[in-house]
Design an enzyme around this catalytic site. Structure first.
Site, PDB file in Angstrom:
ATOM      1  N   SER A  67       0.836  -1.192   0.000  1.00  0.00           N
ATOM      2  CA  SER A  67       0.000   0.000   0.000  1.00  0.00           C
ATOM      3  C   SER A  67       0.882   1.258   0.000  1.00  0.00           C
ATOM      4  O   SER A  67       1.676   1.441  -0.918  1.00  0.00           O
ATOM      5  CB  SER A  67      -0.962  -0.046   1.192  1.00  0.00           C
ATOM      6  OG  SER A  67      -1.961   0.933   1.091  1.00  0.00           O
ATOM      7  N   ASP A  99     -10.228  -3.804  -4.740  1.00  0.00           N
ATOM      8  CA  ASP A  99      -9.428  -2.735  -4.145  1.00  0.00           C
ATOM      9  C   ASP A  99      -9.631  -1.475  -4.972  1.00  0.00           C
ATOM     10  O   ASP A  99      -9.458  -1.507  -6.195  1.00  0.00           O
ATOM     11  CB  ASP A  99      -7.950  -3.140  -4.146  1.00  0.00           C
ATOM     12  CG  ASP A  99      -7.045  -2.138  -3.462  1.00  0.00           C
ATOM     13  OD1 ASP A  99      -7.509  -1.046  -3.090  1.00  0.00           O
ATOM     14  OD2 ASP A  99      -5.851  -2.454  -3.301  1.00  0.00           O
ATOM     15  N   HIS A 132      -7.865  -5.127  -0.714  1.00  0.00           N
ATOM     16  CA  HIS A 132      -6.682  -4.393  -0.278  1.00  0.00           C
ATOM     17  C   HIS A 132      -6.198  -4.952   1.067  1.00  0.00           C
ATOM     18  O   HIS A 132      -6.993  -5.226   1.965  1.00  0.00           O
ATOM     19  CB  HIS A 132      -7.021  -2.914  -0.123  1.00  0.00           C
ATOM     20  CG  HIS A 132      -5.841  -2.040   0.103  1.00  0.00           C
ATOM     21  ND1 HIS A 132      -5.086  -1.530  -0.928  1.00  0.00           N
ATOM     22  CD2 HIS A 132      -5.270  -1.575   1.245  1.00  0.00           C
ATOM     23  CE1 HIS A 132      -4.115  -0.788  -0.431  1.00  0.00           C
ATOM     24  NE2 HIS A 132      -4.200  -0.805   0.889  1.00  0.00           N
TER      25      HIS A 132
END
Length: 320
Positions: A165, A261, A291
């Site tokens: 991320s 996501d 995610h």
């Protein structure tokens, strides 16, 4: 390689085992009750012990604004006197949360899966420390590995960067900076569902606006906290690496994205841009996952499989 033209076509349902886990242990990166609350929720998530046998040392290194915490993991195959490849790992958390403890299990997975030393970096967080604080800390850690890595057994000819991320974004930026600064040479970049463009027109932002774990409301808040006074409609390349004018001569990349996501198409687009610049790149879309799925490896078989796929790609380059 997945294309933006077909990512939403006949998308399978979210993995049923993952849904059961999310029902049993609900977690969402909601900012409705403030930044400290979401930070605490991340810290409080239950975590299974992962490879407790590893040798691990916490070490403070010099940074641009004071000491930076790092945590170093040695793979079980690394004897005391042998050099091993090294992976600089930058944790996720929207640039506003996460630390050495929240991603301890993930780093242990990388040390074993890649058979490499892992240096996890506790960079400064927004909004207390907006851009470019995280990047400057990450670069300081990269320079530390280049200058002192042999002291911990690192083979300086086999340095990789990785992150999930926000950490994937940081890893991509560090790969570019290392190229621009003439080193240290980075041989691979493993980017788990990064944000690289800050492009609000990407289809997955609307398609997955209310996805589990991470939704577009949280993305907007994290981005604003991280950017500080910067115009998010035109962020600089060191903040949004997909906007760099030159993407040539970067290390090979593995970009992992998830079907559910909001950031899915960002990673796919960055892969397309790297490929167009002549960079070897593999993009894998785990269509049934969300995610943050690396955090569910070892619990959800589909997440385990997708995580192992990326770790194998890293291992092959480091030990090829």
């Amino acid at each position: 390689m997945p294309s933006l033209d077909n990512t939403a076509d006949e998308k399978p349902a979210i993995d049923p085992i993952l849904l059961k886990v999310l029902d049993a242990v609900p977690f969402r990166l909601s900012i409705d009750d403030g930044i400290e609350a979401v930070r605490q929720r991340l810290r409080d998530l239950p975590r299974q012990p992962v490879h407790p046998e590893l040798r691990v040392v916490d070490l403070a290194i010099d940074g641009p604004a004071g000491p930076i915490g790092t945590r170093i993991y040695w793979p079980p195959t690394c004897p005391d006197q042998a050099e091993a490849p090294v992976v600089l790992y930058f944790h996720g958390g929207g640039f506003v949360m996460g630390d050495l403890d929240t991603h301890d299990g993930t780093c242990r997975q990388h040390a074993v899966g890649a058979d490499a030393i892992v240096v996890s970096v506790d960079y400064r967080l927004a909004p207390e420390h907006p851009y470019p604080a995280a990047i400057e800390d990450a670069w300081a850690a990269t320079r530390w590995v280049a200058e002192h890595g042999r002291q911990v057994g690192a083979d300086l000819g086999r340095i990789a960067v990785a992150g999930d991320s926000a950490g994937g974004t940081i890893a991509a930026v560090i790969a570019q900076r290392a190229r621009d600064m003439g080193g240290p040479p980075i041989v691979f970049q493993l980017l788990w569902y990064p944000s690289t463009l800050w492009d609000q027109s990407l289809p997955s932002l609307a398609e997955n606006a209310d996805a589990p774990i991470l939704d577009v409301k949280a993305i907007a808040a994290f981005s604003r906290w991280y950017a500080g006074e910067i115009d998010l409609h035109n962020p600089p390349a060191p903040m949004a690496p997909g906007r760099a004018e030159n993407l040539a001569d970067l290390p090979p990349a593995y970009i992992a994205v998830a079907g559910y996501d909001p950031l899915r198409d960002d990673g796919i687009r960055y892969g397309e841009l790297l490929a167009a610049a002549g960079v070897p790149v593999e993009v894998h879309n785990a269509q049934t996952l969300v995610h943050g799925y690396v955090g569910y490896a070892g619990v959800v078989p589909a997440a385990t499989e997708a995580t192992n796929r990326g770790l194998v790609a890293l291992r092959v380059v480091l030990h090829g």
